[in-house]
Design an enzyme around this catalytic site. Structure first.
Site, PDB file in Angstrom:
ATOM      1  N   ASP A 111       6.391  -6.740  -5.672  1.00  0.00           N
ATOM      2  CA  ASP A 111       6.201  -6.291  -4.301  1.00  0.00           C
ATOM      3  C   ASP A 111       7.316  -5.283  -4.007  1.00  0.00           C
ATOM      4  OD1 ASP A 111       5.402  -6.394  -1.490  1.00  0.00           O
ATOM      5  OD2 ASP A 111       7.184  -7.611  -1.184  1.00  0.00           O
ATOM      6  N   ASP A 151       8.518  -3.994  -0.145  1.00  0.00           N
ATOM      7  CA  ASP A 151       9.273  -4.311   1.069  1.00  0.00           C
ATOM      8  C   ASP A 151       9.819  -5.728   1.029  1.00  0.00           C
ATOM      9  OD1 ASP A 151       8.972  -1.855   2.524  1.00  0.00           O
ATOM     10  OD2 ASP A 151       6.891  -2.390   2.907  1.00  0.00           O
TER      11      ASP A 151
END
Length: 317
Positions: free
Chosen positions: A63, A65
């Site tokens: 991922d 953020d």
């Protein structure tokens, strides 16, 4: 009279166990107070199985953020790719206010440990769709994105350069799955000088018209809890990932655990979860779900240590 039994008479199984312990590479970072593990022995066994297979069998799925980027710095939240767009160069005050209201409404739902992913799903679709509609209405200019990123307080986690450099040196592909804004994500990586050729990004990309003004978002909406669909539809088409059955997965949400679902015939998957906030409420579910959980750890230290161990096998030398 005591007779010492020569080591050659020791059962083969015991000798193998001793040899495995002697040849294992210790990872002191796993002893940090911020590290939680449900089964440490299984974590170590997985790491060393991946080490024996070598860097040529590895891919990393992450991922972006609050996983590759910091969650907070000096007591203040670090902006996500969506937050970076909250800049008067790009949007007006009314839009910024509405986006903050949406965040305050939907983020508590996203991290609510009492709800299932299925229960959260429609709310996430509502959130992302409304934010994207607001951004489209603003007529954001593509040529202003770089300045907005530069003026933001976007930060990758401490140790990020070592992480990206190691992956590119070992020719290990990095697949970034982001529910954020791909155009902003790429610009953050460019400005940190880590947007290397081995990096592949699947995210929500803006669709600009011929004058460079945002008119829509491309393709399927990607949010926190539908990454499995994106994994299945995109990952299989990336040649760089073929023949790499070992996966190191990094995320900060339980929804990130599905990012490896597109990996066919996987052999070993090691998951690292960043537990950034709501620690007591979410600790149990994270420890039950991720192999390694990092509590309020703003660094890439553990990921770097694991990566160093996996890519340091004799096969790589």
């Amino acid at each position: 009279m005591v007779h010492h039994v020569p080591w050659i008479y020791t059962p083969v199984r015991t000798v193998l166990a001793i040899w495995n312990q002697l040849t294992k590479t210790e990872i002191p970072e796993l002893a940090k107070s911020s590290v939680l593990m449900r089964e440490r022995s299984r974590v170590e066994d997985t790491i060393h199985a991946m080490q024996r297979a070598g860097a040529g069998s590895l891919q990393v799925i992450s991922d972006f953020d609050m996983t590759l980027t910091r969650f907070a710095h000096n007591g203040r939240r670090v902006p996500t790719t969506h937050n970076i767009l909250d800049n008067r160069l790009l949007i007006d005050e009314d839009c910024a206010k509405k986006m903050r209201e949406l965040l305050n409404t939907y983020y508590p739902i996203e991290i609510d440990s009492s709800r299932t992913a299925e229960e959260k799903l429609p709310f996430m679709v509502e959130w992302w769709t409304e934010v994207h509609e607001l951004l489209i209405q603003q007529g954001i200019r593509k040529d202003m994105l770089a300045q907005a990123v530069q003026e933001s307080s976007a930060m990758l986690r401490d140790g990020y350069k070592l992480f990206f450099d190691r992956l590119t040196e070992q020719q290990v592909p990095l697949l970034i799955f982001s529910a954020g804004v791909g155009d902003v994500l790429e610009e953050v990586m460019r400005q940190h000088r880590v947007f290397y050729p081995n990096v592949h990004i699947i995210s929500n990309y803006m669709d600009f018209d011929q004058t460079g003004v945002l008119r829509a978002f491309k393709g399927q909406l990607i949010h926190t809890f539908n990454k499995r669909d994106g994994a299945l539809s995109h990952a299989a088409g990336l040649r760089a990932l073929q023949g790499r059955p070992n996966v190191l997965l990094l995320g900060d949400s339980l929804g990130d655990l599905t990012m490896a679902d597109g990996v066919s015939e996987h052999q070993n998957i090691l998951t690292i979860g960043f537990l950034n906030d709501q620690v007591e409420e979410r600790k149990e579910s994270y420890v039950d779900s991720f192999d390694i959980v990092l509590v309020r750890d703003e660094t890439m230290d553990v990921a770097n240590a694991v990566l160093r161990c996996i890519t340091s096998s004799r096969r790589n030398k």
